[in-house]
Each structure stands twice: as C-alpha cells, then as structure tokens.
Design a protein around this motif. Structure first.
Motif, PDB file in Angstrom:
ATOM      1  N   GLN A  53       0.853  -1.189   0.000  1.00  0.00           N
ATOM      2  CA  GLN A  53       0.000   0.000   0.000  1.00  0.00           C
ATOM      3  C   GLN A  53       0.888   1.238   0.000  1.00  0.00           C
ATOM      4  O   GLN A  53       1.751   1.383   0.854  1.00  0.00           O
ATOM      5  N   ASP A  54       0.686   2.123  -0.963  1.00  0.00           N
ATOM      6  CA  ASP A  54       1.446   3.361  -1.056  1.00  0.00           C
ATOM      7  C   ASP A  54       0.498   4.533  -0.834  1.00  0.00           C
ATOM      8  O   ASP A  54      -0.388   4.790  -1.654  1.00  0.00           O
ATOM      9  N   VAL A  55       0.673   5.230   0.277  1.00  0.00           N
ATOM     10  CA  VAL A  55      -0.176   6.377   0.599  1.00  0.00           C
ATOM     11  C   VAL A  55       0.593   7.694   0.505  1.00  0.00           C
ATOM     12  O   VAL A  55       0.143   8.706   1.014  1.00  0.00           O
ATOM     13  N   SER A  56       1.743   7.667  -0.164  1.00  0.00           N
ATOM     14  CA  SER A  56       2.578   8.871  -0.234  1.00  0.00           C
ATOM     15  C   SER A  56       1.888  10.033  -0.944  1.00  0.00           C
ATOM     16  O   SER A  56       2.219  11.186  -0.684  1.00  0.00           O
ATOM     17  N   ASP A  57       0.930   9.752  -1.835  1.00  0.00           N
ATOM     18  CA  ASP A  57       0.186  10.813  -2.524  1.00  0.00           C
ATOM     19  C   ASP A  57      -1.261  10.907  -2.048  1.00  0.00           C
ATOM     20  O   ASP A  57      -2.103  11.505  -2.724  1.00  0.00           O
ATOM     21  N   ALA A  58      -1.551  10.321  -0.893  1.00  0.00           N
ATOM     22  CA  ALA A  58      -2.922  10.351  -0.371  1.00  0.00           C
ATOM     23  C   ALA A  58      -3.304  11.775   0.033  1.00  0.00           C
ATOM     24  O   ALA A  58      -2.459  12.610   0.337  1.00  0.00           O
ATOM     25  N   ILE A  59      -4.583  12.041   0.022  1.00  0.00           N
ATOM     26  CA  ILE A  59      -5.090  13.344   0.440  1.00  0.00           C
ATOM     27  C   ILE A  59      -4.868  13.490   1.949  1.00  0.00           C
ATOM     28  O   ILE A  59      -5.226  12.586   2.715  1.00  0.00           O
ATOM     29  N   PRO A  60      -4.281  14.599   2.395  1.00  0.00           N
ATOM     30  CA  PRO A  60      -4.166  14.815   3.841  1.00  0.00           C
ATOM     31  C   PRO A  60      -5.551  14.747   4.494  1.00  0.00           C
ATOM     32  O   PRO A  60      -6.529  15.261   3.955  1.00  0.00           O
ATOM     33  N   GLY A  61      -5.622  14.081   5.618  1.00  0.00           N
ATOM     34  CA  GLY A  61      -6.900  13.922   6.306  1.00  0.00           C
ATOM     35  C   GLY A  61      -7.572  12.600   5.999  1.00  0.00           C
ATOM     36  O   GLY A  61      -8.703  12.373   6.410  1.00  0.00           O
ATOM     37  N   THR A  62      -6.902  11.725   5.233  1.00  0.00           N
ATOM     38  CA  THR A  62      -7.453  10.403   4.950  1.00  0.00           C
ATOM     39  C   THR A  62      -6.528   9.329   5.502  1.00  0.00           C
ATOM     40  O   THR A  62      -5.318   9.525   5.619  1.00  0.00           O
ATOM     41  N   THR A  63      -7.127   8.201   5.829  1.00  0.00           N
ATOM     42  CA  THR A  63      -6.385   7.036   6.282  1.00  0.00           C
ATOM     43  C   THR A  63      -6.872   5.844   5.476  1.00  0.00           C
ATOM     44  O   THR A  63      -8.079   5.610   5.382  1.00  0.00           O
ATOM     45  N   ALA A  64      -5.948   5.090   4.906  1.00  0.00           N
ATOM     46  CA  ALA A  64      -6.303   3.936   4.093  1.00  0.00           C
ATOM     47  C   ALA A  64      -5.860   2.658   4.785  1.00  0.00           C
ATOM     48  O   ALA A  64      -4.836   2.628   5.465  1.00  0.00           O
ATOM     49  N   SER A  65      -6.647   1.615   4.602  1.00  0.00           N
ATOM     50  CA  SER A  65      -6.285   0.313   5.135  1.00  0.00           C
ATOM     51  C   SER A  65      -6.998  -0.760   4.328  1.00  0.00           C
ATOM     52  O   SER A  65      -7.911  -0.478   3.563  1.00  0.00           O
ATOM     53  N   TYR A  66      -6.550  -1.984   4.498  1.00  0.00           N
ATOM     54  CA  TYR A  66      -7.182  -3.115   3.827  1.00  0.00           C
ATOM     55  C   TYR A  66      -7.081  -4.324   4.730  1.00  0.00           C
ATOM     56  O   TYR A  66      -6.281  -4.351   5.668  1.00  0.00           O
ATOM     57  N   VAL A  67      -7.919  -5.310   4.464  1.00  0.00           N
ATOM     58  CA  VAL A  67      -7.932  -6.511   5.287  1.00  0.00           C
ATOM     59  C   VAL A  67      -8.289  -7.702   4.410  1.00  0.00           C
ATOM     60  O   VAL A  67      -9.103  -7.599   3.491  1.00  0.00           O
ATOM     61  N   TYR A  68      -7.654  -8.817   4.671  1.00  0.00           N
ATOM     62  CA  TYR A  68      -7.954 -10.090   4.017  1.00  0.00           C
ATOM     63  C   TYR A  68      -9.133 -10.725   4.746  1.00  0.00           C
ATOM     64  O   TYR A  68      -9.194 -10.708   5.969  1.00  0.00           O
ATOM     65  N   THR A  69     -10.100 -11.253   4.005  1.00  0.00           N
ATOM     66  CA  THR A  69     -11.269 -11.868   4.625  1.00  0.00           C
ATOM     67  C   THR A  69     -11.780 -13.015   3.756  1.00  0.00           C
ATOM     68  O   THR A  69     -11.404 -13.128   2.594  1.00  0.00           O
ATOM     69  N   THR A  70     -12.611 -13.846   4.314  1.00  0.00           N
ATOM     70  CA  THR A  70     -13.247 -14.921   3.550  1.00  0.00           C
ATOM     71  C   THR A  70     -14.686 -14.562   3.208  1.00  0.00           C
ATOM     72  O   THR A  70     -15.397 -15.359   2.620  1.00  0.00           O
TER      73      THR A  70
END
Length: 83
Positions: A5-22
C-alpha cells in the motif's frame, strides 16, 4: 500474494487500510472480522476457496474540500504448488 500500500500521494486527512477476509461482503463488520489487517502476504490455498480483500479509506474532519490525491495498492504473486 503480496500486497503493498502506497499512501505517499494520499489526500491529507485520509487514512487507508485493507484486510484479508473470507467474506464476500465488505462492510464494517466484515472488515472488523477480517485477518491480517494491512498484512503484507496471504496464500491462495485452493481454487474452491477464493480470497477477498476489503479496502477502506476514511476521511477525518481535516479533509479539505476539493482536494485530490491517490492511494495505490500493488499486488504481486509467486506461483507455488499446483492448486
């Protein structure tokens, strides 16, 4: 599978995440019940058992109206045993 995950160009004020699920449903409950939150790797163990990733981007109250940016998720795979 490896996910980066590359958030270097993300909008300030945002947080990104992901999760593996079934689960095929990606809502708050499925996200909370997933495994390997922001984990780097997971295995595809069977053709009959698909893997799902849920992605979430959250904005806080500092997000500026009209701002733009990007978040990039890169997937890499290495073949192993025949499924």
């Amino acid at each position: 599978m490896t996910v980066a995950q590359d958030v270097s160009d993300a909008i300030p004020g945002t947080t990104a995440s992901y999760v593996y699920t079934t689960s095929t449903t990606c809502d708050a409950a499925a996200f909370g019940a997933g495994t390997n939150a922001n984990g780097a790797t997971f295995e595809l163990t069977s053709l009959a058992a698909p893997a799902f990733l849920c992605f979430r981007v959250v904005a806080d109250d500092t997000l500026a109206q009209g701002a733009d940016g990007s978040i990039t998720w890169t997937f890499s795979a290495e073949s192993g045993a025949t499924l």
